[in-house]
Design an enzyme around this catalytic site. Structure first.
Site: not given
Lengths: 95, 570
Positions: B84, B186, B210
């Site tokens: 990420k 997210s 997330s």
């Protein structure tokens, strides 16, 4: 909770975010809606309830009070948008 | 083995294949790089790729696997992973998918990624996400939304046996043109990349759901470990008392393998727990016989779809059939978790994001005085949702409001944690759905922030209490898109989560999106190749930024114009 435009502008100033007139209008209703919704927390009886101050119970560790990092000014200024030698450059702050 | 076959291997299978010399780490990495080149343009999962670094790391792995040199074979030797964009990776694109971190390349490496590379994993690149991890659909990225590899279809094909003897679930072939779905957020890029086989595994972060919510939306396994299980050092901070790193994988076993390498104490994060990291894989075989499972009645929220309620019942039946004892219980403060979260998280964010001021890194918009420079930089650099949360946070922490909002929210948080503590005196693990609905269409909820916040209603309490949670794919919706079940365990009881999750996976089977359409998307391979000419890894990582056609064009043009201005700073 009703939030008026001057409050929105005041918070934006505190947060150091410039907002346009259109944004201020939109934020007035968006922030108002969110704050009205969180107000339901007021109905919870929290007398004698301590606020949560740590997530998981643990004793903070200690370490010897010695310098174990540093001496890398090149690394520190490497990403600066404006720099001179090992200094960050900003607009003039004192007259 | 063909590239396609190599990317179908789980991490556990790839590990065995590498050790048995059925293929090399280089071949495995090249298969993933080819898949990214062919499929990323359609999905927009990666914002930067690092092929040269990946090949170097694979070469080292091959050396060790061949027994050359002195290096031992490490636990994740040669396994290609995506990261990420929130994790600091030395010399590589790290921008939290925000415009305000334009051009930022850290001079240090996050603890979690450093541990993965030290264990032999190979870095494929950085993954798209909601800006600063604020969002539930990956539509808040400066790089445009990620597209879910799953597409809604009318009919569903179920229960095919795959070669591992496990049931495999695929949507109907073709996944014909319906509105593209969000992958959740997210960590949307991390979830989509694993589901679409653009990485063997990925890492993400979970502040209010997330990891688990996008895992549920993409048919992948996603784990939010106990707060403190993984170091937060080198992860761009959103809400420091809630943030936690965790893995995405295609199987429960793979998630267990990844967590073992990610977890552990770190002197650089004083909230990381100094306790041994177990071999989580060993827990997988233990089953759930005699395990007590709680079903919290407050998680039957308004608006939960019938099919999700039915799936929940199925999950209960699976665990009971495997010997677990299931009982209903109450977590009375559940409904207050989400509103309390939307005070605590923005409050911490407003403080953490104060550092983006155009002085030390990232974007700067020049102005005559320093305050105007801060204000202009932050106005141009932050997206709408980030601004909204910073302003909410600033408001609830401001003079006169602190007690009414922030202090009250932290007290409610104590009550939420007590609910879980009481529950875990009665049961070992809780079973709930991960989300109240399956993946929704891109654009469906962008105009209503509150509606979007409600996507996390079943995952947020876990972060508020600091306990551990995992989402396991458990079925398909009527539209043929994945649904997840969530398991929640007491602090540091990740082994219990893995035991129960394995039982659900065994019963439900594995899930993969139909047809690999993203690999065949028209022009996708060509577009991807244009951005990947042979260049050094450092410049390559920015040049291969994926840009979605749906990216907010207006915003970008303004930003672009301002960027020109920023370049003149010296």
């Amino acid at each position: 909770m009703k939030i008026d435009e001057s409050t929105v502008r005041h918070i934006a100033r505190l947060a150091r975010i410039r907002i346009s007139d259109d944004e201020a209008k939109a934020l007035e209703s968006e922030l108002g809606a969110i704050l009205s919704w969180v107000e339901q927390l007021g109905e919870v009886d929290t007398r004698d309830v301590p606020p949560m101050t740590r997530v998981v119970e643990m004793t903070l560790k200690e370490r010897p009070d010695v310098v174990d990092d540093g001496g890398c000014p090149d690394d520190i200024v490497a990403n600066a948008p404006a720099r001179e030698d090992h200094f960050f450059v900003v607009p003039k702050v004192v007259e | 083995m063909s590239d396609q076959d190599l990317t179908r291997l789980t991490i556990a299978e790839a590990r065995n294949g590498l050790k048995a010399k059925e293929f090399s780490a280089r071949e495995l990495v090249e298969a993933y790089l080819a898949a990214i080149e062919a499929g990323n343009a359609a999905l927009n999962a990666y914002v930067a790729t690092t092929p040269e670094r990946a090949l170097e790391m694979a070469a080292e792995s091959d050396k060790r696997l061949a027994g050359k040199g002195r290096g031992k074979v490490r636990p994740l030797e040669g396994i290609p992973l995506g990261v990420k964009d929130l994790f600091a990776t030395r010399g590589v694109h790290t921008q939290a998918a925000s415009h305000i971190l334009d051009g930022f390349k850290p001079t240090y490496e996050s603890t979690v990624t450093a541990k993965l590379w030290a264990d032999g994993a190979v870095m494929l690149g950085k993954l798209n996400m909601d800006e600063f991890a604020m969002g539930s659909s990956n539509e808040n990225s400066y790089y445009g939304p990620v597209v879910n590899p799953w597409r809604a279809t009318a009919t569903v094909q179920k229960g095919k046996k795959s070669k591992e003897g496990k049931k495999s679930n695929e949507g109907k072939n073709g996944g014909t043109a319906s509105a593209p779905l969000v992958p959740g957020g997210s960590s949307g890029g991390s979830a989509a990349a694993v589901a679409a086989r653009l990485a063997a595994g990925t890492i993400g972060t979970d502040t209010g759901g997330s990891i688990r919510q996008p895992a549920a939306f993409t048919g992948t396994v996603g784990l939010k470990p106990t707060y403190g299980r993984c170091s937060r050092w080198g992860i761009v901070a959103f809400a420091s008392s809630l943030d936690q790193a965790g893995p995405f994988a295609r199987t429960v076993r793979d998630a267990a393998i990844l967590l073992r390498s990610m977890a552990g104490h770190d002197a650089k994060d004083s909230t990381s727990a100094d306790r041994p990291v177990p071999d989580y894989e060993k827990a997988l075989e233990k089953g759930v016989k005699g395990l007590k499972v709680g079903v919290p009645r407050e998680y039957r929220v308004d608006g939960m779809s019938d099919e999700i309620a039915a799936l929940w019942e199925k999950g209960i039946a699976w665990l009971e059939a495997a010997g677990a004892e299931v009982r209903e219980l109450s977590l009375p403060h559940t409904k207050y978790a989400l509103p309390a979260y939307y005070i605590v998280a923005p409050a911490e964010a407003s403080s953490n994001l104060a550092r983006y001021d155009g002085v030390r890194y990232g974007l700067r918009v020049e102005a005559d005085d320093i305050i105007s420079m801060y204000e202009e930089t932050r106005a141009a650099g932050f997206g709408a949702e980030v601004k909204r949360r910073v302003l909410i946070g600033t408001y609830v922490l401001s003079a006169g409001y602190y007690d009414a909002y922030y202090l009250q929210a932290q007290k409610v948080r104590t009550l939420i944690r007590r609910d879980f503590e009481k529950a875990f005196k009665q049961v070992d693990v809780l079973l709930t759905p991960t989300t109240p609905s399956p993946a929704f269409a891109i654009g469906a909820k962008v105009d209503d922030p509150l509606e979007m916040y409600l996507s996390d209603i079943l995952t947020v309490p876990v972060n508020m209490a600091g306990v551990a949670g995992i989402s396991v794919p458990a079925g398909l919706s009527g539209e043929g898109t994945p649904l997840g079940l969530q398991l929640i365990a007491a602090p540091f009881a990740e082994e219990t989560l893995f035991r129960a999750a394995q039982v659900i996976e065994d019963a439900a089977g594995l899930f993969s999106p139909p047809d690999d359409w993203w690999l065949k998307a028209e022009g996708s391979a060509k577009r991807a190749r244009q951005g990947s000419s042979r260049q050094p890894a450092s410049s390559r990582s920015t040049s291969s930024k994926a840009k979605s056609p749906r990216a907010r064009k207006g915003a970008k043009q303004t930003a672009g114009a301002k960027r020109t201005k920023t370049k003149k700073t010296r």
